[in-house]
Design a protein around this motif. Structure first.
Motif, PDB file in Angstrom:
ATOM      1  N   THR A  98       0.855  -1.191   0.000  1.00  9.05           N
ATOM      2  CA  THR A  98       0.000   0.000   0.000  1.00  9.05           C
ATOM      3  C   THR A  98       0.884   1.231   0.000  1.00  9.05           C
ATOM      4  N   GLU A  99       0.544   2.211  -0.825  1.00  6.55           N
ATOM      5  CA  GLU A  99       1.343   3.430  -0.915  1.00  6.55           C
ATOM      6  C   GLU A  99       0.478   4.597  -1.373  1.00  6.55           C
ATOM      7  N   GLY A 100       0.958   5.795  -1.068  1.00  9.65           N
ATOM      8  CA  GLY A 100       0.304   6.998  -1.543  1.00  9.65           C
ATOM      9  C   GLY A 100       0.934   7.479  -2.836  1.00  9.65           C
ATOM     10  N   VAL A 101       0.103   8.043  -3.710  1.00  8.25           N
ATOM     11  CA  VAL A 101       0.558   8.507  -5.027  1.00  8.25           C
ATOM     12  C   VAL A 101      -0.072   9.864  -5.300  1.00  8.25           C
ATOM     13  N   VAL A 102       0.705  10.790  -5.826  1.00  6.98           N
ATOM     14  CA  VAL A 102       0.173  12.066  -6.304  1.00  6.98           C
ATOM     15  C   VAL A 102       0.454  12.161  -7.792  1.00  6.98           C
ATOM     16  N   THR A 103      -0.612  12.343  -8.573  1.00  7.72           N
ATOM     17  CA  THR A 103      -0.511  12.361 -10.030  1.00  7.72           C
ATOM     18  C   THR A 103      -1.000  13.702 -10.563  1.00  7.72           C
ATOM     19  N   THR A 104      -0.336  14.210 -11.586  1.00  7.61           N
ATOM     20  CA  THR A 104      -0.750  15.474 -12.213  1.00  7.61           C
ATOM     21  C   THR A 104      -1.304  15.201 -13.603  1.00  7.61           C
ATOM     22  N   PHE A 105      -2.379  15.940 -13.951  1.00  7.94           N
ATOM     23  CA  PHE A 105      -3.037  15.776 -15.250  1.00  7.94           C
ATOM     24  C   PHE A 105      -3.275  17.145 -15.872  1.00  7.94           C
ATOM     25  N   ARG A 106      -3.441  17.137 -17.201  1.00  7.22           N
ATOM     26  CA  ARG A 106      -3.866  18.334 -17.920  1.00  7.22           C
ATOM     27  C   ARG A 106      -4.877  17.934 -18.987  1.00  7.22           C
ATOM     28  N   GLU A 107      -5.906  18.753 -19.126  1.00  7.30           N
ATOM     29  CA  GLU A 107      -6.933  18.487 -20.137  1.00  7.30           C
ATOM     30  C   GLU A 107      -6.414  18.847 -21.528  1.00  7.30           C
TER      31      GLU A 107
ATOM     32  N   ALA B  95      -0.139  26.480  -3.413  1.00  8.20           N
ATOM     33  CA  ALA B  95       0.751  26.994  -4.472  1.00  8.20           C
ATOM     34  C   ALA B  95       1.517  25.822  -5.092  1.00  8.20           C
ATOM     35  N   ASP B  96       2.849  25.881  -5.109  1.00  8.11           N
ATOM     36  CA  ASP B  96       3.652  24.851  -5.752  1.00  8.11           C
ATOM     37  C   ASP B  96       4.059  23.726  -4.811  1.00  8.11           C
ATOM     38  N   ARG B  97       3.436  23.671  -3.644  1.00 13.86           N
ATOM     39  CA  ARG B  97       3.772  22.641  -2.668  1.00 13.86           C
ATOM     40  C   ARG B  97       2.569  21.728  -2.415  1.00 13.86           C
ATOM     41  N   GLY B  98       2.879  20.495  -2.078  1.00 14.88           N
ATOM     42  CA  GLY B  98       1.857  19.556  -1.656  1.00 14.88           C
ATOM     43  C   GLY B  98       2.258  18.987  -0.311  1.00 14.88           C
ATOM     44  N   TYR B  99       1.293  18.769   0.557  1.00 11.23           N
ATOM     45  CA  TYR B  99       1.550  18.209   1.887  1.00 11.23           C
ATOM     46  C   TYR B  99       0.649  16.995   2.049  1.00 11.23           C
TER      47      TYR B  99
ATOM     48  N   LEU C  99       5.917  17.955  -0.842  1.00 12.60           N
ATOM     49  CA  LEU C  99       6.158  17.703  -2.263  1.00 12.60           C
ATOM     50  C   LEU C  99       6.416  18.996  -3.015  1.00 12.60           C
ATOM     51  N   ASP C 100       7.296  18.906  -3.999  1.00  9.64           N
ATOM     52  CA  ASP C 100       7.537  20.013  -4.936  1.00  9.64           C
ATOM     53  C   ASP C 100       6.725  19.725  -6.194  1.00  9.64           C
ATOM     54  N   LEU C 101       5.736  20.584  -6.465  1.00  8.24           N
ATOM     55  CA  LEU C 101       4.853  20.394  -7.618  1.00  8.24           C
ATOM     56  C   LEU C 101       5.026  21.499  -8.656  1.00  8.24           C
ATOM     57  N   ALA C 102       6.123  22.244  -8.557  1.00 13.31           N
ATOM     58  CA  ALA C 102       6.351  23.374  -9.468  1.00 13.31           C
ATOM     59  C   ALA C 102       6.417  22.906 -10.926  1.00 13.31           C
TER      60      ALA C 102
END
Length: 206
Positions: free
Chosen positions: A22-31, A60-64, A77-80
């Motif tokens: 089991t793990e956490g995942v952060v994914t970025t998408f664009r339409e 902003a450009d960070r994720g927690y 997280l750095d999401l810049a």
């Protein structure tokens, strides 16, 4: 124009001696052209201890991201760059935060459960984090109560941060062995100097 999605993934891996991971995942998408296209992904959050995501806040450009099974890792997280999100820092403490809220410059408040011990067990916990150094987040203050729950863990609307007074207003429910000990609202002042309780307001007869 970027969509950020945090999710917990659980699956069995391996052929011989397969185990649940089991793990956490952060994914970025664009339409694009009427469809969502993945840009990037950072995974492995809490994978070492098979932890699930309990709380997320994007600022902003960070994720927690908070994951939990036995300890409470807070990931920064750095999401810049949406195509290359990455982990900048991590802090492990007992218990977990089920809700995260910014409470001023470089401060983040976590609402959840303490780790407890053999005598007391877990209890309602408010944690104040200094996130000024993304590579080394710190918990600078903690306020704990007895066994119970904070409503914000399950309903993000059950929380108020009043900036002019730097005041946190949060409903909590505490219970004893035979009766309800407290059902109401706690008021905490959250500043760079820490957390200080300013009062309790019961909203129902005990």
């Amino acid at each position: 124009g970027v969509l950020r999605v945090a999710s917990t993934i659980s699956e069995r891996r391996g052929w011989v001696g397969a185990r649940q991971v089991t793990e956490g995942v952060v994914t970025t998408f664009r339409e694009q052209d009427g469809a969502l296209h993945q840009l990037g992904q950072v995974d492995g959050l809490g994978r070492q201890d098979n932890e699930s995501i309990r709380a997320v806040r994007f600022i902003a450009d960070r994720g927690y991201v908070v994951t939990f099974r036995q300890t409470d890792p807070l990931y920064v997280l750095d999401l810049a760059d949406p195509a290359a999100p990455k982990v900048l820092g991590e802090l492990k403490i007992p218990g977990y935060s089920g809700y995260l809220h910014p409470v001023g410059k470089n401060l983040l408040l976590g609402v959840g459960q303490s780790g407890g011990n053999a005598n007391t067990g877990p209890g309602v916990q408010f944690s104040l984090f200094d996130i000024s150094d993304a590579a080394a987040p710190r918990r600078i203050a903690v306020q704990t109560y007895g066994a119970g729950q904070a409503a914000a863990e399950f309903d993000p609307k059950a929380f108020l941060y009043w900036q002019p007074r730097q005041l946190v207003i949060a409903p909590i429910y505490l219970y004893g062995e035979e009766r309800t000990e407290f059902n109401g609202v706690v008021l905490l002042r959250a500043t760079k100097n820490g957390l200080k309780e300013r009062g309790q307001v019961p909203v129902a007869e005990q």
